[in-house]
Design a protein around this motif. Structure first.
Motif, PDB file in Angstrom:
ATOM      1  N   GLU A   1       0.831  -1.202   0.000  1.00  0.00           N
ATOM      2  CA  GLU A   1       0.000   0.000   0.000  1.00  0.00           C
ATOM      3  C   GLU A   1       0.864   1.249   0.000  1.00  0.00           C
ATOM      4  N   GLN A   2       0.417   2.285  -0.762  1.00  0.00           N
ATOM      5  CA  GLN A   2       1.069   3.577  -0.655  1.00  0.00           C
ATOM      6  C   GLN A   2       0.612   4.252   0.637  1.00  0.00           C
ATOM      7  N   SER A   3       1.322   5.330   1.018  1.00  0.00           N
ATOM      8  CA  SER A   3       1.036   6.049   2.260  1.00  0.00           C
ATOM      9  C   SER A   3       0.973   5.073   3.434  1.00  0.00           C
ATOM     10  N   PRO A   4       2.064   4.378   3.754  1.00  0.00           N
ATOM     11  CA  PRO A   4       2.059   3.385   4.825  1.00  0.00           C
ATOM     12  C   PRO A   4       1.805   4.023   6.177  1.00  0.00           C
TER      13      PRO A   4
ATOM     14  N   ILE B   1       6.749   2.659  -2.705  1.00  0.00           N
ATOM     15  CA  ILE B   1       5.932   2.640  -1.487  1.00  0.00           C
ATOM     16  C   ILE B   1       5.511   4.055  -1.085  1.00  0.00           C
ATOM     17  N   THR B   2       6.424   5.025  -1.212  1.00  0.00           N
ATOM     18  CA  THR B   2       6.138   6.374  -0.740  1.00  0.00           C
ATOM     19  C   THR B   2       5.401   7.244  -1.761  1.00  0.00           C
ATOM     20  N   ALA B   3       5.315   6.803  -3.039  1.00  0.00           N
ATOM     21  CA  ALA B   3       4.643   7.603  -4.073  1.00  0.00           C
ATOM     22  C   ALA B   3       3.231   7.971  -3.632  1.00  0.00           C
ATOM     23  N   PRO B   4       2.754   9.195  -3.894  1.00  0.00           N
ATOM     24  CA  PRO B   4       3.363  10.218  -4.737  1.00  0.00           C
ATOM     25  C   PRO B   4       4.368  11.132  -4.031  1.00  0.00           C
TER      26      PRO B   4
ATOM     27  N   ALA C   1       9.764   4.198 -14.719  1.00  0.00           N
ATOM     28  CA  ALA C   1       8.667   4.421 -15.671  1.00  0.00           C
ATOM     29  C   ALA C   1       7.309   4.256 -14.997  1.00  0.00           C
ATOM     30  N   GLU C   2       7.179   3.233 -14.170  1.00  0.00           N
ATOM     31  CA  GLU C   2       5.877   2.915 -13.587  1.00  0.00           C
ATOM     32  C   GLU C   2       5.382   3.969 -12.603  1.00  0.00           C
ATOM     33  N   VAL C   3       6.265   4.461 -11.749  1.00  0.00           N
ATOM     34  CA  VAL C   3       5.840   5.444 -10.743  1.00  0.00           C
ATOM     35  C   VAL C   3       6.114   6.879 -11.175  1.00  0.00           C
ATOM     36  N   ARG C   4       6.528   7.050 -12.460  1.00  0.00           N
ATOM     37  CA  ARG C   4       6.731   8.388 -13.028  1.00  0.00           C
ATOM     38  C   ARG C   4       7.791   9.181 -12.261  1.00  0.00           C
ATOM     39  N   LEU C   5       8.816   8.480 -11.812  1.00  0.00           N
ATOM     40  CA  LEU C   5       9.856   9.130 -11.030  1.00  0.00           C
ATOM     41  C   LEU C   5      10.581  10.191 -11.840  1.00  0.00           C
ATOM     42  N   CYS C   6      10.590  10.024 -13.158  1.00  0.00           N
ATOM     43  CA  CYS C   6      11.263  10.990 -14.028  1.00  0.00           C
ATOM     44  C   CYS C   6      10.600  12.366 -13.981  1.00  0.00           C
ATOM     45  N   VAL C   7       9.326  12.425 -13.606  1.00  0.00           N
ATOM     46  CA  VAL C   7       8.636  13.716 -13.506  1.00  0.00           C
ATOM     47  C   VAL C   7       9.237  14.549 -12.369  1.00  0.00           C
TER      48      VAL C   7
ATOM     49  N   GLN D   1      -6.722   7.025 -12.645  1.00  0.00           N
ATOM     50  CA  GLN D   1      -6.711   7.702 -11.350  1.00  0.00           C
ATOM     51  C   GLN D   1      -6.489   6.731 -10.201  1.00  0.00           C
ATOM     52  N   ASN D   2      -6.572   5.406 -10.469  1.00  0.00           N
ATOM     53  CA  ASN D   2      -6.298   4.438  -9.423  1.00  0.00           C
ATOM     54  C   ASN D   2      -4.814   4.204  -9.235  1.00  0.00           C
ATOM     55  N   ASP D   3      -3.980   4.653 -10.168  1.00  0.00           N
ATOM     56  CA  ASP D   3      -2.541   4.509 -10.049  1.00  0.00           C
ATOM     57  C   ASP D   3      -1.992   5.648  -9.213  1.00  0.00           C
ATOM     58  N   VAL D   4      -1.245   5.327  -8.170  1.00  0.00           N
ATOM     59  CA  VAL D   4      -0.620   6.349  -7.341  1.00  0.00           C
ATOM     60  C   VAL D   4       0.785   6.554  -7.860  1.00  0.00           C
ATOM     61  N   VAL D   5       1.045   7.707  -8.483  1.00  0.00           N
ATOM     62  CA  VAL D   5       2.317   7.948  -9.136  1.00  0.00           C
ATOM     63  C   VAL D   5       2.788   9.356  -8.864  1.00  0.00           C
ATOM     64  N   PHE D   6       4.057   9.604  -9.145  1.00  0.00           N
ATOM     65  CA  PHE D   6       4.617  10.929  -8.951  1.00  0.00           C
ATOM     66  C   PHE D   6       4.067  11.871  -9.999  1.00  0.00           C
ATOM     67  N   GLY D   7       3.798  13.123  -9.583  1.00  0.00           N
ATOM     68  CA  GLY D   7       3.393  14.151 -10.532  1.00  0.00           C
ATOM     69  C   GLY D   7       1.918  14.166 -10.834  1.00  0.00           C
ATOM     70  N   LYS D   8       1.123  13.250 -10.206  1.00  0.00           N
ATOM     71  CA  LYS D   8      -0.314  13.225 -10.463  1.00  0.00           C
ATOM     72  C   LYS D   8      -1.049  13.116  -9.139  1.00  0.00           C
ATOM     73  N   CYS D   9      -2.028  13.974  -8.928  1.00  0.00           N
ATOM     74  CA  CYS D   9      -2.871  13.919  -7.743  1.00  0.00           C
ATOM     75  C   CYS D   9      -4.221  13.349  -8.145  1.00  0.00           C
ATOM     76  N   GLU D  10      -4.951  12.844  -7.171  1.00  0.00           N
ATOM     77  CA  GLU D  10      -6.236  12.227  -7.476  1.00  0.00           C
ATOM     78  C   GLU D  10      -7.224  13.218  -8.047  1.00  0.00           C
TER      79      GLU D  10
END
Length: 304
Positions: free
Chosen positions: A3-6, A48-51, A93-99, A220-229
Motif C-alpha cells: 500500500e502507498q502512504s504506509p 511505497i512512498t509515491a506520490p 517508468a511505472e511510478v513516473r519518477l522521471c517527472v 486515477q487508481n494509479d498512485v504515481v509521482f506528478g499526479k494527484c487524485e
C-alpha cells in the motif's frame, strides 16, 4: 502489492533503511554492482512512498545521479546486475519518477538519460526495456513546460536520414517517442527545424500536418509521482480509436511485469476479502523491508 502512504509504524520500520541508503559511502561506492543494488533498493522505496518523494530535494538529486548511472550498461546482458538495472528502469517508468527530475530541474541528467537510452537500446534486449524507455522519454517531454533544443537533439539525430551510425531499434525508439508527443512537439519542431524536413525521417514532416491530440490520461487508481487524485487530467477519458497514448504505454509496460494485482469484479467478494488483503499487504511490505535490509548487509559486507 504494498500500500502507498504506509502507516506510522511502517514508516518507522523503513526509516533506518532510508537513512542508510543515501550514505555517501554507498551512493559513491566504487563497485558498480553495489551502486546498482542501492538504486534498486531506493526505487522500491519510492514505489511505497509515491506520490511523495522519500528524501529532500538535495538528496533526490544525488539519488537521480545514481539512478542515471545504472542505465549506462543496459546493453550488457552479461552483467550480474542486468536484471536489477531492468528493475530500476521499470520502476522509474511505472511510478513516473522521471517527472520529479523535471520538478528539480535536473535538465542535464534528463539529456543524459535520453542519450543513454538511444545509444544502448538493442534488438536482443527484453521488450520491457524498449517499452520502459519509451514511456520515460514520453513522460518527460509531455510533462515539460518548456522543451529545450538540447533535449530534442539526441532524438532527432536518430531520425536524420544521413546518420548511418544509428541502429534500427534506436531509430524506432526515437520515432515512437516523436509520434507519442506529436502535438506537444509540433510548435518546437516548426520553430527550429521547419526548413529542414527533408533532412529527417518522414515522421518529422508528418508531425507538422497533424492536429493536436487529446491530453494523455493516467488511470486515477494509479498512485504515481506528478499526479494527484483530483488532477484535472485524471478526469478526462478518451473513447473510440483515439485512445490514450500514455495510458497505452504504461499499460504495455505493466503487462510485462509479474505479480500484477487482480481486479475484483464482485463487490461483495471484495468486501469479504478486503481485511485479508490488508493483512497480506503488510506482510509483503515487511518482506520487502527484509529484502532491503539483506541487500544492505551484503553491501556493507562488500564495503568493509
Amino acid at each position: 502489492m504494498v500500500e502507498q502512504s504506509p502507516s506510522q509504524s511502517m514508516q518507522n520500520a523503513q526509516y533506518l533503511a532510508l537513512k542508510a541508503l543515501v550514505a555517501e559511502q554507498l551512493l559513491k561506492h566504487p563497485d558498480n554492482d553495489v551502486k546498482v543494488a542501492v538504486a534498486a533498493c531506493i526505487v522500491e522505496i519510492t514505489r511505497i512512498t509515491a506520490p511523495d518523494a522519500p528524501y529532500d530535494d538535495d538528496q533526490m538529486r544525488e539519488v537521480f545521479q545514481l539512478i542515471v548511472s545504472t542505465f549506462e550498461s543496459l546493453s550488457d546482458k552479461s552483467s550480474r546486475s542486468f536484471n536489477k538495472r531492468i528493475l530500476v528502469l521499470e520502476t522509474v517508468a511505472e511510478v513516473r519518477l522521471c517527472v520529479v527530475m523535471l520538478d528539480l530541474e535536473c535538465n542535464a541528467l534528463i539529456i543524459e538519460i535520453f542519450q543513454h537510452f538511444l545509444k544502448l537500446i538493442r534488438d536482443h534486449q527484453p521488450e520491457t526495456i524498449f517499452a520502459s524507455t519509451a514511456t520515460i522519454m514520453t513522460l518527460v517531454l509531455e510533462e515539460s513546460e518548456d522543451i529545450s533544443v538540447e533535449m530534442l537533439f539526441p532524438i532527432l539525430a536518430c531520425v536524420k536520414r544521413d546518420n548511418e551510425e544509428v541502429v534500427s531499434v534506436s531509430r524506432e525508439l526515437a520515432k515512437r517517442v516523436l509520434e507519442n508527443c506529436e502535438s506537444k512537439l509540433k510548435p518546437y519542431l516548426m520553430e527550429n527545424w521547419g526548413n529542414f524536413w527533408d533532412d529527417y525521417s518522414s515522421v518529422i514532416a508528418s508531425i507538422s500536418q497533424v492536429a493536436p491530440s487529446a491530453v494523455p490520461v493516467v488511470d486515477q487508481n494509479d498512485v504515481v509521482f506528478g499526479k494527484c487524485e483530483d488532477d484535472e487530467h485524471e478526469q478526462r477519458r478518451i473513447s473510440g480509436e483515439e485512445g490514450n497514448v500514455m495510458e497505452d504505454l504504461i499499460f504495455e509496460n505493466m503487462l510485462l511485469k509479474e505479480n500484477r494485482s487482480l481486479r475484483i469484479e464482485n463487490m461483495s467478494l471484495k468486501d469479504k476479502i478486503s481485511e485479508i488483503i490488508s493483512k497480506t499487504n503488510k506482510i509483503i511490505f515487511l518482506c520487502k523491508i527484509g529484502m532491503i535490509v539483506s541487500w544492505m548487509v551484503f553491501l556493507l559486507h562488500l564495503w568493509f
